[in-house]
Design a protein around this motif. Sequence first.
Motif, PDB file in Angstrom:
ATOM      1  N   ASN A   1       0.925  -1.227  -0.020  1.00 17.15           N
ATOM      2  CA  ASN A   1       0.113  -0.015   0.040  1.00 17.15           C
ATOM      3  C   ASN A   1       0.829   1.210   0.081  1.00 17.15           C
ATOM      4  N   PHE A   2       0.738   1.900  -1.148  1.00 16.78           N
ATOM      5  CA  PHE A   2       1.393   3.352  -1.027  1.00 16.78           C
ATOM      6  C   PHE A   2       0.550   4.193  -2.056  1.00 16.78           C
ATOM      7  N   PRO A   3       0.768   5.462  -2.056  1.00 12.55           N
ATOM      8  CA  PRO A   3       0.141   6.526  -2.539  1.00 12.55           C
ATOM      9  C   PRO A   3      -0.522   6.206  -3.925  1.00 12.55           C
ATOM     10  N   GLU A   4       0.588   5.877  -4.837  1.00 15.01           N
ATOM     11  CA  GLU A   4       0.212   5.632  -6.319  1.00 15.01           C
ATOM     12  C   GLU A   4      -0.157   4.365  -6.865  1.00 15.01           C
ATOM     13  N   LYS A   5      -0.267   3.453  -5.927  1.00 12.26           N
ATOM     14  CA  LYS A   5      -0.472   1.789  -6.156  1.00 12.26           C
ATOM     15  C   LYS A   5      -1.240   1.694  -7.309  1.00 12.26           C
ATOM     16  N   ASP A   6      -2.488   2.345  -7.271  1.00 18.02           N
ATOM     17  CA  ASP A   6      -3.295   1.910  -8.385  1.00 18.02           C
ATOM     18  C   ASP A   6      -3.157   2.654  -9.780  1.00 18.02           C
ATOM     19  N   GLU A   7      -2.323   3.471  -9.840  1.00 19.71           N
ATOM     20  CA  GLU A   7      -1.979   4.546 -10.792  1.00 19.71           C
ATOM     21  C   GLU A   7      -0.959   3.951 -11.560  1.00 19.71           C
ATOM     22  N   ARG A   8      -0.123   2.986 -11.231  1.00 20.15           N
ATOM     23  CA  ARG A   8       1.278   2.499 -12.000  1.00 20.15           C
ATOM     24  C   ARG A   8       1.589   0.940 -11.953  1.00 20.15           C
ATOM     25  N   ARG A   9       2.259   0.507 -12.949  1.00 18.33           N
ATOM     26  CA  ARG A   9       2.685  -0.880 -12.615  1.00 18.33           C
ATOM     27  C   ARG A   9       4.194  -0.880 -12.487  1.00 18.33           C
ATOM     28  N   ALA A  10       4.638  -1.838 -11.682  1.00 15.66           N
ATOM     29  CA  ALA A  10       6.167  -1.772 -11.433  1.00 15.66           C
ATOM     30  C   ALA A  10       6.642  -3.278 -11.665  1.00 15.66           C
ATOM     31  N   GLU A  11       7.876  -3.057 -12.077  1.00 15.24           N
ATOM     32  CA  GLU A  11       8.480  -4.586 -12.600  1.00 15.24           C
ATOM     33  C   GLU A  11      10.026  -4.276 -12.131  1.00 15.24           C
ATOM     34  N   TRP A  12      10.505  -5.342 -11.591  1.00 15.62           N
ATOM     35  CA  TRP A  12      11.900  -5.704 -11.615  1.00 15.62           C
ATOM     36  C   TRP A  12      12.535  -6.283 -12.720  1.00 15.62           C
ATOM     37  N   VAL A  13      13.374  -5.665 -13.262  1.00 16.89           N
ATOM     38  CA  VAL A  13      14.220  -6.094 -14.464  1.00 16.89           C
ATOM     39  C   VAL A  13      15.658  -6.154 -14.528  1.00 16.89           C
ATOM     40  N   SER A  14      16.591  -6.963 -15.184  1.00  9.86           N
ATOM     41  CA  SER A  14      17.912  -6.749 -15.334  1.00  9.86           C
ATOM     42  C   SER A  14      18.158  -5.278 -15.854  1.00  9.86           C
ATOM     43  N   CYS A  15      19.554  -4.790 -15.616  1.00 11.60           N
ATOM     44  CA  CYS A  15      19.787  -3.379 -16.109  1.00 11.60           C
ATOM     45  C   CYS A  15      19.826  -3.435 -17.663  1.00 11.60           C
ATOM     46  N   PRO A  16      20.210  -4.550 -18.481  1.00 11.19           N
ATOM     47  CA  PRO A  16      19.963  -4.400 -19.900  1.00 11.19           C
ATOM     48  C   PRO A  16      18.650  -4.318 -20.299  1.00 11.19           C
ATOM     49  N   GLU A  17      17.527  -4.977 -19.703  1.00 11.82           N
ATOM     50  CA  GLU A  17      16.217  -4.988 -19.938  1.00 11.82           C
ATOM     51  C   GLU A  17      15.898  -3.385 -19.542  1.00 11.82           C
ATOM     52  N   ALA A  18      16.224  -3.064 -18.538  1.00 15.22           N
ATOM     53  CA  ALA A  18      15.791  -1.594 -17.948  1.00 15.22           C
ATOM     54  C   ALA A  18      16.272  -0.599 -19.059  1.00 15.22           C
ATOM     55  N   ALA A  19      17.347  -0.684 -19.474  1.00 13.46           N
ATOM     56  CA  ALA A  19      18.178   0.323 -20.350  1.00 13.46           C
ATOM     57  C   ALA A  19      17.116   0.210 -21.886  1.00 13.46           C
ATOM     58  N   ASN A  20      16.872  -0.986 -22.305  1.00 12.74           N
ATOM     59  CA  ASN A  20      15.905  -1.276 -23.441  1.00 12.74           C
ATOM     60  C   ASN A  20      14.693  -0.666 -23.251  1.00 12.74           C
ATOM     61  N   ARG A  21      13.948  -0.858 -21.968  1.00 13.62           N
ATOM     62  CA  ARG A  21      12.573  -0.240 -22.031  1.00 13.62           C
ATOM     63  C   ARG A  21      12.465   1.232 -21.669  1.00 13.62           C
ATOM     64  N   VAL A  22      13.457   1.771 -21.212  1.00  9.56           N
ATOM     65  CA  VAL A  22      13.274   3.235 -20.812  1.00  9.56           C
ATOM     66  C   VAL A  22      13.639   3.807 -22.330  1.00  9.56           C
ATOM     67  N   GLN A  23      12.798   5.031 -22.366  1.00 11.85           N
ATOM     68  CA  GLN A  23      13.175   6.059 -23.650  1.00 11.85           C
ATOM     69  C   GLN A  23      14.212   6.941 -23.895  1.00 11.85           C
ATOM     70  N   GLU A  24      14.725   7.478 -22.692  1.00 14.48           N
ATOM     71  CA  GLU A  24      15.675   8.650 -22.582  1.00 14.48           C
ATOM     72  C   GLU A  24      17.084   7.934 -22.882  1.00 14.48           C
ATOM     73  N   PRO A  25      17.886   8.453 -23.936  1.00 14.56           N
ATOM     74  CA  PRO A  25      19.122   8.022 -23.923  1.00 14.56           C
ATOM     75  C   PRO A  25      20.029   8.083 -23.035  1.00 14.56           C
ATOM     76  N   GLY A  26      19.909   9.225 -22.134  1.00 13.71           N
ATOM     77  CA  GLY A  26      20.860   9.618 -20.878  1.00 13.71           C
ATOM     78  C   GLY A  26      20.432   8.581 -20.130  1.00 13.71           C
ATOM     79  N   LEU A  27      19.198   8.430 -19.596  1.00 12.94           N
ATOM     80  CA  LEU A  27      18.683   7.228 -18.499  1.00 12.94           C
ATOM     81  C   LEU A  27      19.295   5.879 -18.925  1.00 12.94           C
ATOM     82  N   LYS A  28      19.270   5.363 -20.267  1.00  8.36           N
ATOM     83  CA  LYS A  28      19.638   4.314 -20.512  1.00  8.36           C
ATOM     84  C   LYS A  28      21.265   4.272 -20.218  1.00  8.36           C
ATOM     85  N   ASP A  29      21.943   5.175 -20.631  1.00  8.44           N
ATOM     86  CA  ASP A  29      23.478   4.953 -20.308  1.00  8.44           C
ATOM     87  C   ASP A  29      23.759   5.232 -18.834  1.00  8.44           C
TER      88      ASP A  29
END
Length: 167
Positions: free
Chosen positions: A118-146
Amino acid sequence: MNILNRIASDVQLMFRRPVREQYGALCYRVKKKQPAVEILLITSRDTGRWVIPKGWPMDGKSAAAAAAREAWEEAGVKGTIRTTPIGSYNYLKGLPHGLKVDCRVRVFPLAVNDLSKNFPEKDERRAEWVSCPEAANRVQEPGLKDLILAFERTMLAEIAANGAPDA
């Protein structure tokens, strides 16, 4: 021709809005058996794209404390946050009425040691644990990928030198 380019550049700078600053938490955990680093990604409320918890500065809170607070509100995680950022990235934030502003997000690593149901935005978002390469693949911002991939390299080097952390 050079003077015209210079004038055009100066005019663009005069009308450009300043970059707005936000603070983000790179929520992570270390799997001890592999060893491997996993990143917690969440979906944005508006577009559903994969992002890290982030938000605006908060009165009375340091940048790292504000990032930790965003991690709790948006992902329901608590842990140990480093007070020094690992870097920053830029993106265009969509605001109401279609306006977009340039934002620079300073990113602080947060070693997760508590997940809440239970936390404030629980019903507004999804969350997933992923490997770093998968996280870099999923995010759109090039700087965040790096940043994510550089963080993984740093963490794996620390683990190789010191062993897996207890957190």
